[in-house]
Write a protein that holds these residues in place. Structure first.
Motif, PDB file in Angstrom:
ATOM      1  N   GLN A 125       0.924  -0.751   0.109  1.00 14.13           N
ATOM      2  CA  GLN A 125      -0.399  -0.201  -0.219  1.00 14.13           C
ATOM      3  C   GLN A 125       0.771   1.566  -0.099  1.00 14.13           C
ATOM      4  O   GLN A 125       0.289   2.294  -0.759  1.00 14.13           O
ATOM      5  N   GLU A 126       1.711   1.390   0.939  1.00 16.89           N
ATOM      6  CA  GLU A 126       3.143   2.369   0.793  1.00 16.89           C
ATOM      7  C   GLU A 126       3.269   2.857  -0.619  1.00 16.89           C
ATOM      8  O   GLU A 126       3.757   3.554  -1.134  1.00 16.89           O
ATOM      9  N   ARG A 127       4.049   1.405  -1.197  1.00 20.10           N
ATOM     10  CA  ARG A 127       4.341   1.894  -2.703  1.00 20.10           C
ATOM     11  C   ARG A 127       3.366   2.187  -3.652  1.00 20.10           C
ATOM     12  O   ARG A 127       3.829   3.018  -4.089  1.00 20.10           O
ATOM     13  N   LEU A 128       2.134   1.980  -3.666  1.00 22.93           N
ATOM     14  CA  LEU A 128       0.990   2.352  -4.499  1.00 22.93           C
ATOM     15  C   LEU A 128       1.106   3.276  -4.545  1.00 22.93           C
ATOM     16  O   LEU A 128       1.012   4.214  -5.041  1.00 22.93           O
ATOM     17  N   LEU A 129       0.352   4.268  -2.831  1.00 22.44           N
ATOM     18  CA  LEU A 129       0.101   5.656  -2.821  1.00 22.44           C
ATOM     19  C   LEU A 129       1.482   6.670  -3.184  1.00 22.44           C
ATOM     20  O   LEU A 129       0.990   7.514  -3.483  1.00 22.44           O
ATOM     21  N   ALA A 130       2.615   5.666  -3.109  1.00 22.78           N
ATOM     22  CA  ALA A 130       4.337   6.750  -2.850  1.00 22.78           C
ATOM     23  C   ALA A 130       4.268   6.899  -4.369  1.00 22.78           C
ATOM     24  O   ALA A 130       4.634   7.468  -5.026  1.00 22.78           O
ATOM     25  N   SER A 131       3.671   5.962  -5.376  1.00 19.38           N
ATOM     26  CA  SER A 131       4.170   6.074  -6.847  1.00 19.38           C
ATOM     27  C   SER A 131       3.734   6.254  -8.147  1.00 19.38           C
ATOM     28  O   SER A 131       3.551   6.407  -9.198  1.00 19.38           O
ATOM     29  N   TYR A 132       1.934   5.403  -7.320  1.00 17.85           N
ATOM     30  CA  TYR A 132       0.670   5.862  -8.641  1.00 17.85           C
ATOM     31  C   TYR A 132      -0.726   5.932  -8.266  1.00 17.85           C
ATOM     32  O   TYR A 132      -1.219   6.026  -8.995  1.00 17.85           O
ATOM     33  N   THR A 133       0.200   7.424  -7.541  1.00 16.62           N
ATOM     34  CA  THR A 133      -1.409   8.451  -7.558  1.00 16.62           C
ATOM     35  C   THR A 133      -1.840   8.912  -8.877  1.00 16.62           C
ATOM     36  O   THR A 133      -2.888   9.022  -8.827  1.00 16.62           O
ATOM     37  N   SER A 134      -0.890   9.235  -9.250  1.00  8.10           N
ATOM     38  CA  SER A 134      -0.804  10.360 -10.594  1.00  8.10           C
ATOM     39  C   SER A 134      -2.161   9.469 -11.285  1.00  8.10           C
ATOM     40  O   SER A 134      -2.484   9.609 -12.883  1.00  8.10           O
ATOM     41  N   GLY A 135      -1.903   7.941 -11.068  1.00 11.98           N
ATOM     42  CA  GLY A 135      -2.270   6.582 -12.232  1.00 11.98           C
ATOM     43  C   GLY A 135      -3.586   6.547 -11.726  1.00 11.98           C
ATOM     44  O   GLY A 135      -4.549   5.492 -12.299  1.00 11.98           O
ATOM     45  N   LEU A 136      -4.162   7.409 -10.535  1.00 13.33           N
ATOM     46  CA  LEU A 136      -5.312   7.258  -9.636  1.00 13.33           C
ATOM     47  C   LEU A 136      -7.110   7.775 -10.049  1.00 13.33           C
ATOM     48  O   LEU A 136      -6.528   8.831 -10.224  1.00 13.33           O
ATOM     49  N   SER A 137      -7.951   7.125 -10.314  1.00 14.83           N
ATOM     50  CA  SER A 137      -8.748   8.144  -9.641  1.00 14.83           C
ATOM     51  C   SER A 137      -9.236   8.810  -8.485  1.00 14.83           C
ATOM     52  O   SER A 137      -8.341   8.351  -8.274  1.00 14.83           O
TER      53      SER A 137
END
Length: 269
Positions: free
Chosen positions: A90-102
């Motif tokens: 989760q920490e990796r996801l929120l740190a690196s993929y927020t630009s790809g999230l709605s």
């Protein structure tokens, strides 16, 4: 519910992990194995396979695959009752993929991260994450995407109230309770007779009042009266459309869809 026999589960599990671990993985093969475990609700195996698949997708900068397998792993760990397993992911996801999230996905995942942190005993980090989500939802320029930011806000407020219950006597918690109660009383006044845009707000104020009672706050009778009035409005809406009480979306997992919602803490006993 039809159960997948244990030997088949073992084969699917080995297939998923093997497909994700080879130098030339077959994405379709990996997805098929993961989908079978997901549909069979074999959450431990689904988490392990999706976590492995996420790390491979993350390593190759495959944004679509990373998001898909991350969502699978997070939800599987939650369903397994082991939210701590997915915290690094989760920490990796929120740190690196927020630009790809709605916008909806970003709010949902940040809330779910905060809940997972609290459930894993990481109290201060969990509270900080949820406070950050609440601040984000206060942005007056937030874009509309066909979902209710006020319902999302209500879920976050409930989570914070339940988390604050044991430390209700702290001055900062007392101030927060007063602030949030005033916010909801004002919100109800600005939306008289209209509950559609913020289902869950009555439950949010009810959770605030629960903490207020522990503080012996003299405002709780008025808050409870406002909750009862608002509940009646919300019940009329949710009786026709129960989905208005949730903040959920459907995300792909191969050829099926995962129903993913904002996670909630259980109320204090």
């Amino acid at each position: 519910m039809n159960r997948v026999p244990a030997p088949i589960i073992a084969v699917l599990f080995a297939l998923a992990l093997g497909a994700c671990g080879r130098s030339g993985p077959n994405p379709a093969e990996s997805k098929d194995a993961v989908m079978a475990m997901w549909m069979g609700k074999h959450w431990d195996a689904a988490f392990a396979a999706c976590d492995k698949a996420f790390r491979r997708s993350d390593g190759t900068k495959n944004v679509e695959g990373s998001l898909m397998f991350a969502e699978c792993a997070i939800e599987a760990s939650t369903q397994a009752g082991k939210p701590e397993l997915s915290l690094p992911l989760q920490e990796r996801l929120l740190a690196s993929y927020t630009s790809g999230l709605s916008r909806l996905a970003a709010v949902r995942l940040a809330n779910n991260h905060g809940v997972a942190l609290l459930q894993s005993g990481k109290r201060e980090k969990g509270l900080a994450r949820l406070r950050g989500v609440l601040d984000d939802l206060a942005d007056p320029n937030r874009p509309g995407e066909g979902w209710s930011a006020d319902t999302a806000r209500a879920i976050v407020v409930r989570n914070l109230a339940y988390a604050y219950y044991e430390t209700a006597s702290e001055p900062a918690v007392r101030a927060w309770v007063e602030e949030q109660a005033a916010w909801y009383l004002d919100y109800f006044e600005r939306h008289p007779g209209n509950a559609g845009s913020g289902i869950g707000s009555a439950a949010a104020l009810d959770a605030i009042s629960l903490v207020g009672k522990r503080q012996a706050n003299t405002g709780t009778p008025a808050w409870d009266a406002a909750v009862r009035e608002r509940e009646a409005l919300e019940e009329r809406v949710t009786s026709h459309d129960p989905q208005t009480a949730t903040v959920c979306e459907r995300r792909p997992l191969g050829d099926i869809r995962m129903d993913l919602c904002m996670h909630e803490l259980t109320p204090p006993a």
